[in-house]
Design a protein around this motif. Structure first.
Motif, PDB file in Angstrom:
ATOM      1  N   SER A 366      42.583  29.027  20.403  1.00  0.00           N
ATOM      2  CA  SER A 366      43.173  30.679  20.438  1.00  0.00           C
ATOM      3  C   SER A 366      41.754  31.052  21.145  1.00  0.00           C
ATOM      4  CB  SER A 366      42.514  31.345  19.092  1.00  0.00           C
ATOM      5  OG  SER A 366      44.214  31.017  18.522  1.00  0.00           O
ATOM      6  N   LYS A 367      41.715  31.985  22.313  1.00  0.00           N
ATOM      7  CA  LYS A 367      40.811  32.462  23.399  1.00  0.00           C
ATOM      8  C   LYS A 367      41.169  34.021  23.228  1.00  0.00           C
ATOM      9  CE  LYS A 367      39.091  28.661  25.935  1.00  0.00           C
ATOM     10  NZ  LYS A 367      38.210  28.303  25.289  1.00  0.00           N
ATOM     11  N   PHE A 368      40.491  34.731  23.313  1.00  0.00           N
ATOM     12  CA  PHE A 368      40.893  36.392  23.560  1.00  0.00           C
ATOM     13  C   PHE A 368      40.236  36.893  24.486  1.00  0.00           C
ATOM     14  CE2 PHE A 368      40.725  35.223  18.757  1.00  0.00           C
ATOM     15  CZ  PHE A 368      42.486  35.738  18.784  1.00  0.00           C
ATOM     16  N   TYR A 369      40.418  37.894  25.154  1.00  0.00           N
ATOM     17  CA  TYR A 369      39.918  39.120  27.047  1.00  0.00           C
ATOM     18  C   TYR A 369      40.174  40.189  26.234  1.00  0.00           C
ATOM     19  CZ  TYR A 369      39.522  40.898  31.161  1.00  0.00           C
ATOM     20  OH  TYR A 369      39.617  40.844  32.387  1.00  0.00           O
ATOM     21  N   PHE A 370      39.429  41.164  25.602  1.00  0.00           N
ATOM     22  CA  PHE A 370      39.501  42.463  25.672  1.00  0.00           C
ATOM     23  C   PHE A 370      39.500  43.621  26.641  1.00  0.00           C
ATOM     24  CE2 PHE A 370      38.053  39.913  21.635  1.00  0.00           C
ATOM     25  CZ  PHE A 370      39.854  40.579  20.881  1.00  0.00           C
ATOM     26  N   GLY A 371      39.415  42.926  28.204  1.00  0.00           N
ATOM     27  CA  GLY A 371      39.804  44.166  29.176  1.00  0.00           C
ATOM     28  C   GLY A 371      41.368  44.553  29.039  1.00  0.00           C
ATOM     29  N   GLY A 372      41.508  44.493  28.914  1.00  0.00           N
ATOM     30  CA  GLY A 372      43.054  45.205  28.385  1.00  0.00           C
ATOM     31  C   GLY A 372      43.974  44.802  29.709  1.00  0.00           C
ATOM     32  N   PHE A 373      45.224  44.241  30.098  1.00  0.00           N
ATOM     33  CA  PHE A 373      45.812  44.007  31.166  1.00  0.00           C
ATOM     34  C   PHE A 373      45.793  44.463  32.156  1.00  0.00           C
ATOM     35  CE2 PHE A 373      49.497  43.768  34.138  1.00  0.00           C
ATOM     36  CZ  PHE A 373      49.318  42.740  34.087  1.00  0.00           C
ATOM     37  N   GLY A 374      45.481  43.441  33.551  1.00  0.00           N
ATOM     38  CA  GLY A 374      45.095  44.465  34.396  1.00  0.00           C
ATOM     39  C   GLY A 374      44.804  43.188  35.804  1.00  0.00           C
ATOM     40  N   PRO A 375      44.198  43.232  36.584  1.00  0.00           N
ATOM     41  CA  PRO A 375      43.577  41.895  37.694  1.00  0.00           C
ATOM     42  C   PRO A 375      43.161  41.220  37.183  1.00  0.00           C
ATOM     43  CG  PRO A 375      43.110  44.260  39.032  1.00  0.00           C
ATOM     44  CD  PRO A 375      44.035  44.345  37.500  1.00  0.00           C
ATOM     45  N   ASP A 376      41.659  41.883  36.721  1.00  0.00           N
ATOM     46  CA  ASP A 376      40.816  40.731  35.820  1.00  0.00           C
ATOM     47  C   ASP A 376      41.419  39.828  35.070  1.00  0.00           C
ATOM     48  OD1 ASP A 376      39.122  41.809  37.557  1.00  0.00           O
ATOM     49  OD2 ASP A 376      38.464  42.977  36.437  1.00  0.00           O
ATOM     50  N   SER A 377      42.439  39.925  33.951  1.00  0.00           N
ATOM     51  CA  SER A 377      43.157  39.816  33.410  1.00  0.00           C
ATOM     52  C   SER A 377      43.888  38.085  33.817  1.00  0.00           C
ATOM     53  CB  SER A 377      44.332  40.409  32.510  1.00  0.00           C
ATOM     54  OG  SER A 377      45.480  40.885  32.664  1.00  0.00           O
ATOM     55  N   LEU A 378      44.725  38.314  35.320  1.00  0.00           N
ATOM     56  CA  LEU A 378      45.324  37.270  35.274  1.00  0.00           C
ATOM     57  C   LEU A 378      44.496  36.130  35.608  1.00  0.00           C
ATOM     58  CD1 LEU A 378      46.404  39.703  38.418  1.00  0.00           C
ATOM     59  CD2 LEU A 378      47.865  38.882  35.869  1.00  0.00           C
ATOM     60  N   GLU A 379      43.422  36.188  35.799  1.00  0.00           N
ATOM     61  CA  GLU A 379      42.228  34.700  35.758  1.00  0.00           C
ATOM     62  C   GLU A 379      42.528  33.935  34.512  1.00  0.00           C
ATOM     63  OE1 GLU A 379      40.228  31.691  38.258  1.00  0.00           O
ATOM     64  OE2 GLU A 379      40.796  33.453  38.743  1.00  0.00           O
ATOM     65  N   PHE A 380      42.216  34.757  33.240  1.00  0.00           N
ATOM     66  CA  PHE A 380      42.063  34.528  32.430  1.00  0.00           C
ATOM     67  C   PHE A 380      43.466  33.835  31.996  1.00  0.00           C
ATOM     68  CE2 PHE A 380      43.097  35.100  27.225  1.00  0.00           C
ATOM     69  CZ  PHE A 380      41.881  34.891  27.018  1.00  0.00           C
ATOM     70  N   LEU A 381      44.635  34.384  31.569  1.00  0.00           N
ATOM     71  CA  LEU A 381      45.931  33.823  31.410  1.00  0.00           C
ATOM     72  C   LEU A 381      46.191  32.992  32.316  1.00  0.00           C
ATOM     73  CD1 LEU A 381      47.647  37.797  31.223  1.00  0.00           C
ATOM     74  CD2 LEU A 381      47.534  36.057  29.599  1.00  0.00           C
ATOM     75  N   PHE A 382      46.052  32.805  33.274  1.00  0.00           N
ATOM     76  CA  PHE A 382      46.695  31.670  34.361  1.00  0.00           C
ATOM     77  C   PHE A 382      45.740  30.137  35.123  1.00  0.00           C
ATOM     78  CE2 PHE A 382      49.615  35.752  34.236  1.00  0.00           C
ATOM     79  CZ  PHE A 382      50.855  34.911  34.457  1.00  0.00           C
ATOM     80  N   ASN A 383      44.023  30.876  35.110  1.00  0.00           N
ATOM     81  CA  ASN A 383      43.911  29.849  35.571  1.00  0.00           C
ATOM     82  C   ASN A 383      42.815  29.415  34.326  1.00  0.00           C
ATOM     83  OD1 ASN A 383      43.451  27.832  37.686  1.00  0.00           O
ATOM     84  ND2 ASN A 383      41.961  28.833  38.489  1.00  0.00           N
ATOM     85  N   GLN A 384      42.800  29.504  33.767  1.00  0.00           N
ATOM     86  CA  GLN A 384      41.415  28.811  32.592  1.00  0.00           C
ATOM     87  C   GLN A 384      42.434  27.702  31.995  1.00  0.00           C
ATOM     88  OE1 GLN A 384      38.528  31.094  30.558  1.00  0.00           O
ATOM     89  NE2 GLN A 384      39.950  32.764  31.903  1.00  0.00           N
ATOM     90  N   PRO A 385      43.305  26.133  32.296  1.00  0.00           N
ATOM     91  CA  PRO A 385      43.575  25.052  31.743  1.00  0.00           C
ATOM     92  C   PRO A 385      42.945  24.842  31.206  1.00  0.00           C
ATOM     93  CG  PRO A 385      43.123  24.444  34.064  1.00  0.00           C
ATOM     94  CD  PRO A 385      42.443  25.858  33.480  1.00  0.00           C
ATOM     95  N   ARG A 386      43.453  24.528  29.577  1.00  0.00           N
ATOM     96  CA  ARG A 386      42.207  23.516  28.697  1.00  0.00           C
ATOM     97  C   ARG A 386      42.228  21.882  29.304  1.00  0.00           C
ATOM     98  NH1 ARG A 386      45.350  21.145  24.092  1.00  0.00           N
ATOM     99  NH2 ARG A 386      44.607  19.747  23.120  1.00  0.00           N
TER     100      ARG A 386
END
Length: 388
Positions: A366-386
């Protein structure tokens, strides 16, 4: 930079936090808005007002604190009303299968509040999120709003709001259409533009046997063209699938601006026992406990997994447990990604509690991002592949 080059087969789970950048209210903000809307439209001498008074009397008699007429927990009020209705405690005074009068007033008011607060111009983060979804991604949402639908339509991405397309139907089920590529958006708590025609059809049939054919029964289904009502499923369905009774209206704005009918959209109200009303959309839930094993990603956005939603916890536990299988074996040339969580938390204690709540997903997966959904979260969601 984010990329759309992904084979899909990911699962995205959306809660109220996903809709916050659009300015939509969370559950704790709904009651004052719903109360003001009902009183503005109908005054204070209504069944809603009397049921709120009965609920507060119940709270006083049973030692439930912190509830007042101007500030109460909408989920607790709806739980009280749902239990009373579902168990038919009013006996012959039960209003309808869909709910008693105040339940319908509240559900319709919730739909109007959310519709009226949805901006005409969506923040760019929704359009980018829609663009980054791949065909055969699955979005499971607990939100009633139409934000994601609007974003998908604006970027021209094909989607459907039911689980399967069928090429043919037979006595044992049917043959799936695996050629049509589209995002699958399943609204597990209903939608502000959905209506169930089951009771309407039963009432009309009953009246017709009595020789009555001109009675107004439902402002959406009496004249389907009024708001552009059409079946949610635009293809074949197995026999007796209750999704056949769910319709979607096209002219949502006029419905919420002008409709005076005593009906309500099909949404599972914010109640601790909402799932007892889920029968019409059971097809959306069917098989979710087996999901995950052959998916390439699971992301949870803006959903805090409240303790009273045990039925959701069970489903998510089963899904993430399944997801852990085939962890180190590439599928379609891609390794399964970490389970990704996006929420807005600033206090470390809140972050720790949130991580602990989702511990069943596996700390090492698991990985967590606590900045809320918004522009900055998209990189975390879509472009940090395992990576392997």
């Amino acid at each position: 930079m984010t990329t759309t080059q992904h084979p899909g087969f990911r699962i995205f789970i959306l809660g109220a936090g996903f809709s916050r950048p659009a300015g939509l209210p969370v559950a704790t903000e709904l009651y004052p808005a719903v109360k003001a809307l009902i009183e503005g439209q109908h005054g204070t001498e209504t069944k809603f007002d009397r049921d709120v008074s009965e609920y507060l009397r119940y709270c006083d008699d049973c030692g439930v604190s912190g509830q007042t007429k101007d500030s109460l927990d909408l989920e607790m009020l709806m739980s009280y009303l749902d239990i009373e209705h579902y168990l038919e405690m009013r006996g012959s005074d039960t209003w309808s299968r869909e709910g008693n009068e105040s339940q319908l007033m509240i559900r319709k008011a919730i739909g109007k509040v959310i519709h009226d607060r949805t901006p005409n111009k969506l923040p760019d983060c929704y359009l980018k999120f829609a663009e980054l979804l791949s065909p055969r991604d699955i979005v499971l949402t607990f939100n009633y709003d139409l934000v994601l639908e609007a974003a998908l339509a604006q970027v021209g991405k094909r989607f459907r709001r039911y689980p399967y397309r069928f090429k043919s139907i037979n006595a044992h089920g049917g043959t799936l259409d695996s050629d049509t590529e589209e995002v699958i958006l399943l609204k597990l708590h209903g939608s502000l533009d959905w209506f169930d025609d089951s009771q309407f059809l039963d009432l009309r049939a009953s009246l017709q046997t009595q020789g009555v054919s001109k009675t107004s029964l439902h402002s959406v289904f009496d004249e389907p063209e009024r708001y552009g009502a059409k079946p949610l499923v635009d293809g074949l369905l197995p026999p007796h699938d209750p999704l056949a009774h769910i319709h979607v209206i096209q002219d949502v704005s006029n419905y919420y601006a002008k409709d005076g009918g005593f009906n309500a959209p099909f949404i599972l109200s914010p109640s601790h026992v909402k799932f007892v009303y889920a029968s019409p959309i059971m097809s959306l839930w069917n098989g979710l406990g087996r999901a995950g094993a052959y998916n390439l990603g699971v992301s949870v956005i803006g959903f805090s997994l409240p303790l009273h939603d045990e039925y959701i916890r069970i489903g998510m536990h089963q899904m993430t447990r399944n997801y852990a299988s085939w962890w180190d074996n590439p599928m379609l040339g891609v390794l399964k990604d970490y389970v990704r969580f996006v929420d807005f938390k600033t206090d470390q204690a809140e972050k720790d509690a949130y991580v602990d709540r989702y511990r069943f997903a596996g700390a090492d997966r698991s990985k967590f991002y606590f900045g809320g959904f918004g522009p900055d979260s998209l990189e975390f969601l879509f472009n940090q592949p395992r990576s392997a």
